[in-house]
Design a protein around this motif. Sequence first.
Motif, PDB file in Angstrom:
ATOM      1  N   ALA A  18       0.524  -1.429  -0.292  1.00  0.00           N
ATOM      2  CA  ALA A  18       0.145  -0.003   0.122  1.00  0.00           C
ATOM      3  C   ALA A  18       0.964   1.098   0.258  1.00  0.00           C
ATOM      4  N   LEU A  19       2.473   0.999   0.386  1.00  0.00           N
ATOM      5  CA  LEU A  19       3.043   2.166   1.067  1.00  0.00           C
ATOM      6  C   LEU A  19       4.004   2.719  -0.155  1.00  0.00           C
ATOM      7  N   CYS A  20       4.089   1.803  -0.893  1.00  0.00           N
ATOM      8  CA  CYS A  20       5.830   2.064  -1.670  1.00  0.00           C
ATOM      9  C   CYS A  20       5.015   2.458  -3.372  1.00  0.00           C
ATOM     10  N   GLY A  21       4.003   2.670  -2.998  1.00  0.00           N
ATOM     11  CA  GLY A  21       3.477   3.790  -4.463  1.00  0.00           C
ATOM     12  C   GLY A  21       3.416   3.134  -5.270  1.00  0.00           C
ATOM     13  N   ARG A  22       3.281   1.870  -5.403  1.00  0.00           N
ATOM     14  CA  ARG A  22       3.398   0.531  -6.664  1.00  0.00           C
ATOM     15  C   ARG A  22       4.331   0.077  -7.896  1.00  0.00           C
ATOM     16  N   ARG A  23       5.224   0.853  -6.570  1.00  0.00           N
ATOM     17  CA  ARG A  23       7.296   0.141  -7.287  1.00  0.00           C
ATOM     18  C   ARG A  23       7.938  -0.102  -6.544  1.00  0.00           C
ATOM     19  N   CYS A  24       9.120   0.006  -6.862  1.00  0.00           N
ATOM     20  CA  CYS A  24       9.890  -0.508  -6.060  1.00  0.00           C
ATOM     21  C   CYS A  24      10.321   0.761  -5.432  1.00  0.00           C
ATOM     22  N   TYR A  25      10.931   0.478  -4.460  1.00  0.00           N
ATOM     23  CA  TYR A  25      11.553   1.158  -2.931  1.00  0.00           C
ATOM     24  C   TYR A  25      13.203   1.662  -3.876  1.00  0.00           C
ATOM     25  N   TRP A  26      13.678   1.487  -4.740  1.00  0.00           N
ATOM     26  CA  TRP A  26      14.709   1.852  -4.960  1.00  0.00           C
ATOM     27  C   TRP A  26      14.644   3.679  -5.773  1.00  0.00           C
ATOM     28  N   PRO A  27      15.063   4.582  -5.378  1.00  0.00           N
ATOM     29  CA  PRO A  27      14.546   6.059  -6.139  1.00  0.00           C
ATOM     30  C   PRO A  27      14.893   5.970  -7.413  1.00  0.00           C
ATOM     31  N   ASP A  28      14.121   6.279  -7.520  1.00  0.00           N
ATOM     32  CA  ASP A  28      13.293   6.707  -9.035  1.00  0.00           C
ATOM     33  C   ASP A  28      13.263   5.243 -10.215  1.00  0.00           C
ATOM     34  N   CYS A  29      13.038   4.433  -9.141  1.00  0.00           N
ATOM     35  CA  CYS A  29      12.611   2.608 -10.034  1.00  0.00           C
ATOM     36  C   CYS A  29      11.478   2.767 -10.520  1.00  0.00           C
ATOM     37  N   ASN A  30      11.195   2.481 -11.827  1.00  0.00           N
ATOM     38  CA  ASN A  30       9.895   2.282 -12.344  1.00  0.00           C
ATOM     39  C   ASN A  30       9.156   1.211 -12.123  1.00  0.00           C
ATOM     40  N   GLU A  31       9.778   0.129 -12.081  1.00  0.00           N
ATOM     41  CA  GLU A  31       9.480  -1.070 -11.807  1.00  0.00           C
ATOM     42  C   GLU A  31       7.752  -1.293 -10.686  1.00  0.00           C
ATOM     43  N   PRO A  32       6.810  -1.614 -11.434  1.00  0.00           N
ATOM     44  CA  PRO A  32       5.416  -1.726 -11.081  1.00  0.00           C
ATOM     45  C   PRO A  32       5.580  -2.906  -9.652  1.00  0.00           C
ATOM     46  N   VAL A  33       4.688  -2.993  -8.989  1.00  0.00           N
ATOM     47  CA  VAL A  33       4.573  -4.355  -8.044  1.00  0.00           C
ATOM     48  C   VAL A  33       3.710  -5.135  -8.841  1.00  0.00           C
ATOM     49  N   ILE A  34       2.863  -4.946  -9.733  1.00  0.00           N
ATOM     50  CA  ILE A  34       2.360  -6.426 -10.391  1.00  0.00           C
ATOM     51  C   ILE A  34       2.900  -5.778 -11.935  1.00  0.00           C
ATOM     52  N   ARG A  35       2.890  -6.802 -12.310  1.00  0.00           N
ATOM     53  CA  ARG A  35       3.273  -6.862 -14.019  1.00  0.00           C
ATOM     54  C   ARG A  35       2.083  -7.802 -14.589  1.00  0.00           C
ATOM     55  N   PHE A  71       7.654  -4.700   9.952  1.00  0.00           N
ATOM     56  CA  PHE A  71       7.062  -3.621   8.642  1.00  0.00           C
ATOM     57  C   PHE A  71       8.666  -2.677   8.305  1.00  0.00           C
ATOM     58  N   SER A  72       9.001  -2.222   9.167  1.00  0.00           N
ATOM     59  CA  SER A  72      10.061  -1.036   9.967  1.00  0.00           C
ATOM     60  C   SER A  72      11.136  -1.892   9.293  1.00  0.00           C
ATOM     61  N   ASN A  73      11.787  -2.968   8.986  1.00  0.00           N
ATOM     62  CA  ASN A  73      12.556  -3.788   8.357  1.00  0.00           C
ATOM     63  C   ASN A  73      12.990  -3.995   7.693  1.00  0.00           C
ATOM     64  N   LEU A  74      11.879  -3.872   6.406  1.00  0.00           N
ATOM     65  CA  LEU A  74      11.839  -4.691   5.033  1.00  0.00           C
ATOM     66  C   LEU A  74      10.745  -3.250   3.781  1.00  0.00           C
ATOM     67  N   ILE A  75      11.470  -3.757   3.092  1.00  0.00           N
ATOM     68  CA  ILE A  75      11.204  -2.561   1.725  1.00  0.00           C
ATOM     69  C   ILE A  75      10.941  -3.518   0.892  1.00  0.00           C
ATOM     70  N   LEU A  76      10.003  -3.013  -1.144  1.00  0.00           N
ATOM     71  CA  LEU A  76      10.251  -4.185  -1.860  1.00  0.00           C
ATOM     72  C   LEU A  76      10.963  -3.930  -2.944  1.00  0.00           C
ATOM     73  N   GLU A  96      21.182   3.184   7.364  1.00  0.00           N
ATOM     74  CA  GLU A  96      20.629   4.192   6.872  1.00  0.00           C
ATOM     75  C   GLU A  96      20.411   4.461   5.578  1.00  0.00           C
ATOM     76  N   LEU A  97      21.209   3.925   4.732  1.00  0.00           N
ATOM     77  CA  LEU A  97      20.812   4.762   2.875  1.00  0.00           C
ATOM     78  C   LEU A  97      19.438   3.705   2.371  1.00  0.00           C
ATOM     79  N   LEU A  98      19.492   2.267   3.166  1.00  0.00           N
ATOM     80  CA  LEU A  98      17.758   1.923   3.115  1.00  0.00           C
ATOM     81  C   LEU A  98      16.739   2.366   3.599  1.00  0.00           C
ATOM     82  N   GLN A  99      16.818   2.572   5.139  1.00  0.00           N
ATOM     83  CA  GLN A  99      16.036   3.050   5.912  1.00  0.00           C
ATOM     84  C   GLN A  99      15.673   4.636   4.702  1.00  0.00           C
ATOM     85  N   GLU A 100      16.649   5.396   5.094  1.00  0.00           N
ATOM     86  CA  GLU A 100      16.128   6.798   3.930  1.00  0.00           C
ATOM     87  C   GLU A 100      15.028   6.038   2.667  1.00  0.00           C
ATOM     88  N   TRP A 101      15.511   4.900   1.621  1.00  0.00           N
ATOM     89  CA  TRP A 101      14.964   4.736   0.680  1.00  0.00           C
ATOM     90  C   TRP A 101      13.416   4.698   0.988  1.00  0.00           C
TER      91      TRP A 101
END
Length: 154
Positions: A18-35, A71-76, A96-101
Amino acid sequence: MAERGHSYNAGVTAALHALCGRRCYWPDCNEPVIRFVEDRPVNNLQIAHIVAAKRNGPRFIKMDPEERKSFSNLILLCHPHHTLVDRLEPEKYSIELLQEWKVQREGPEGAALRGVRDLTEERLLEMISETVVARDKRIYEAIKRFEEVDYEAS
């Protein structure tokens, strides 16, 4: 949802999606959650740990096992970015970098969930629902304002 032997609370995976913005957490990555593959929706992202799940994993520190899959230790991450972060160049990606992402991707909606302990699955799902309703309300209000300028375009 289970991923490579890990089991995650349904509320945690729902919050990530719900909170990933429908895409990968990597900055500026536009890979969608669902293909869509052969007209079927397929999960396109993998759950990644900020602090490693295993003792010999990247960014491992001593941590309670439940906190490790919280939740606090996970990203997509999409498969290529997950591979880069955890296998090819893990030394480049600090906790720290991944937490920032995570903070950047989740925005103010994610702030409500950060640092929350002893959160029940029911309350987490309720919070996600509230967040989605608030987002939808903002979108509806923006469309209404846009209608005043250009009804057909809205």
